[in-house]
Design a protein around this motif. Structure first.
Motif, PDB file in Angstrom:
ATOM      1  N   MET A 171       0.808  -1.211   0.000  1.00 49.00           N
ATOM      2  CA  MET A 171       0.000   0.000   0.000  1.00 49.00           C
ATOM      3  C   MET A 171       0.844   1.266   0.000  1.00 49.00           C
ATOM      4  O   MET A 171       0.345   2.347  -0.311  1.00 49.00           O
ATOM      5  N   SER A 172       2.131   1.147   0.352  1.00 50.97           N
ATOM      6  CA  SER A 172       2.988   2.326   0.391  1.00 50.97           C
ATOM      7  C   SER A 172       3.426   2.750  -1.001  1.00 50.97           C
ATOM      8  O   SER A 172       3.803   3.900  -1.224  1.00 50.97           O
ATOM      9  N   GLY A 173       3.400   1.819  -1.941  1.00 47.75           N
ATOM     10  CA  GLY A 173       3.806   2.133  -3.306  1.00 47.75           C
ATOM     11  C   GLY A 173       2.632   2.635  -4.128  1.00 47.75           C
ATOM     12  O   GLY A 173       1.481   2.612  -3.687  1.00 47.75           O
ATOM     13  N   PRO A 174       2.913   3.111  -5.340  1.00 48.15           N
ATOM     14  CA  PRO A 174       1.832   3.598  -6.216  1.00 48.15           C
ATOM     15  C   PRO A 174       0.908   2.459  -6.616  1.00 48.15           C
ATOM     16  O   PRO A 174       1.361   1.384  -6.998  1.00 48.15           O
ATOM     17  N   ARG A 175      -0.383   2.689  -6.512  1.00 50.06           N
ATOM     18  CA  ARG A 175      -1.373   1.685  -6.899  1.00 50.06           C
ATOM     19  C   ARG A 175      -2.316   2.310  -7.924  1.00 50.06           C
ATOM     20  O   ARG A 175      -2.725   3.458  -7.788  1.00 50.06           O
ATOM     21  N   GLN A 236      -4.109   7.023  -3.069  1.00 48.72           N
ATOM     22  CA  GLN A 236      -3.214   7.531  -2.042  1.00 48.72           C
ATOM     23  C   GLN A 236      -2.638   6.378  -1.220  1.00 48.72           C
ATOM     24  O   GLN A 236      -3.335   5.378  -0.980  1.00 48.72           O
ATOM     25  N   PRO A 237      -1.384   6.489  -0.788  1.00 47.12           N
ATOM     26  CA  PRO A 237      -0.783   5.431   0.020  1.00 47.12           C
ATOM     27  C   PRO A 237      -1.584   5.163   1.296  1.00 47.12           C
ATOM     28  O   PRO A 237      -2.074   6.095   1.942  1.00 47.12           O
ATOM     29  N   TYR A 238      -1.747   3.886   1.617  1.00 51.71           N
ATOM     30  CA  TYR A 238      -2.383   3.410   2.851  1.00 51.71           C
ATOM     31  C   TYR A 238      -3.884   3.699   2.935  1.00 51.71           C
ATOM     32  O   TYR A 238      -4.500   3.478   3.969  1.00 51.71           O
TER      33      TYR A 238
END
Length: 274
Positions: A171-175, A236-238
């Motif tokens: 979740m910290s990376g771009p999704r 957005q992350p997380y």
């Protein structure tokens, strides 16, 4: 008990502060909330529905996958969950709710094994919330067992520190996520190197959209009008919140499609409820 009467999910909660057959009320509430959210997201993913969306969950998912706590057992602490309503079969000898729980345990096992298998962004967000429970000093792991489906054995999966860290890393990376958004095209900026506009959906916060030069004339012509945007969202992350959407297609929507003027139209309450 028959298969239909047996719990659809069993959770074994372990940790320094967990005593046999007992659990702190705040922990119980948190587990129930996050488990329901994760099950709902997994059900939406299985049905091919959007797991990242504004507004309430579809009624069909709520009806088919709402959990109820049916027992707190001894032996560490075991929480047993059934379904509020009996389910219609998705496939012979398998209920939809049972299939959803099977998919969820499989997803958790995949994360625990370090598998690179793609996980739906909404399901990942649900697991992130559920994993937060084992970040406390009171609980160290939650073992989830789904009900046996036909001749298929019951599956077990454990949410622990390792799984939680792997969820957080993803979740910290771009999704990215393909999305379809309806709303009013409220603003646009036509700077050559910064083409962007804002969509105000009927429910939820405004969404920033980016567009290519070949869409500039179309965006300009649709300002202040209801539109439908298809594109790729960056999350957005997380969180499951949309940071921006790159527009691939934009088209005008009839005003009535957005619900405008419905209050003043000559429709009965029954017609408005449809």
């Amino acid at each position: 008990a028959t298969a239909r009467e047996s719990p659809i999910l069993r959770l074994r909660v372990r940790g320094p502060s967990v005593r046999s057959g007992r659990i702190a009320v705040p922990d119980l509430i948190k587990i129930c909330q996050e488990l329901q959210n994760t099950i709902t997201r997994q059900a939406e993913a299985l049905e091919g529905r959007k797991t990242i969306h504004p507004g309430p969950t579809a009624a069909i998912i709520q009806n088919e996958c709402t959990l109820e706590l049916v027992g707190i057992k001894k032996g560490s602490t075991r929480l047993e969950f059934g379904l509020v309503k009996s389910q219609l079969p998705l496939i012979p000898d398998a209920e939809f709710g049972a299939e959803v729980s099977k998919q969820l345990t499989g997803t958790i096992n995949s994360l625990g094994n370090g598998n690179d298998k793609a996980v739906d962004p909404g399901v990942l967000q649900g697991l992130y919330g559920l994993g937060a429970v084992v970040q406390t000093k009171r609980i160290s792991s939650i073992e989830i067992t789904n009900r046996k489906i036909g001749r298929q054995p019951a599956l077990k999966a454990t949410i622990n520190q390792t799984v939680t860290e792997r969820v957080a890393a993803r979740m910290s990376g771009p999704r990215k996520r393909t999305v379809h958004i309806d709303g009013v095209l409220d603003m646009a900026d036509f700077k050559v190197k910064d083409l962007k506009c804002r969509i105000d959906p009927p429910i939820g916060a405004s969404i920033m959209c980016l567009f290519d030069p070949d869409h500039a004339d179309q965006v300009y012509s649709l300002l202040r009008q209801p539109v439908r945007v298809d594109g790729t969202a960056t999350l957005q992350p997380y969180t499951d919140r949309i940071e921006s959407v790159h527009i691939e297609q934009i088209q005008k929507l009839p005003a009535l499609f957005m619900g405008e003027r419905n209050f003043f139209s000559a429709q009965t309450l029954q017609q408005l409820a449809i």
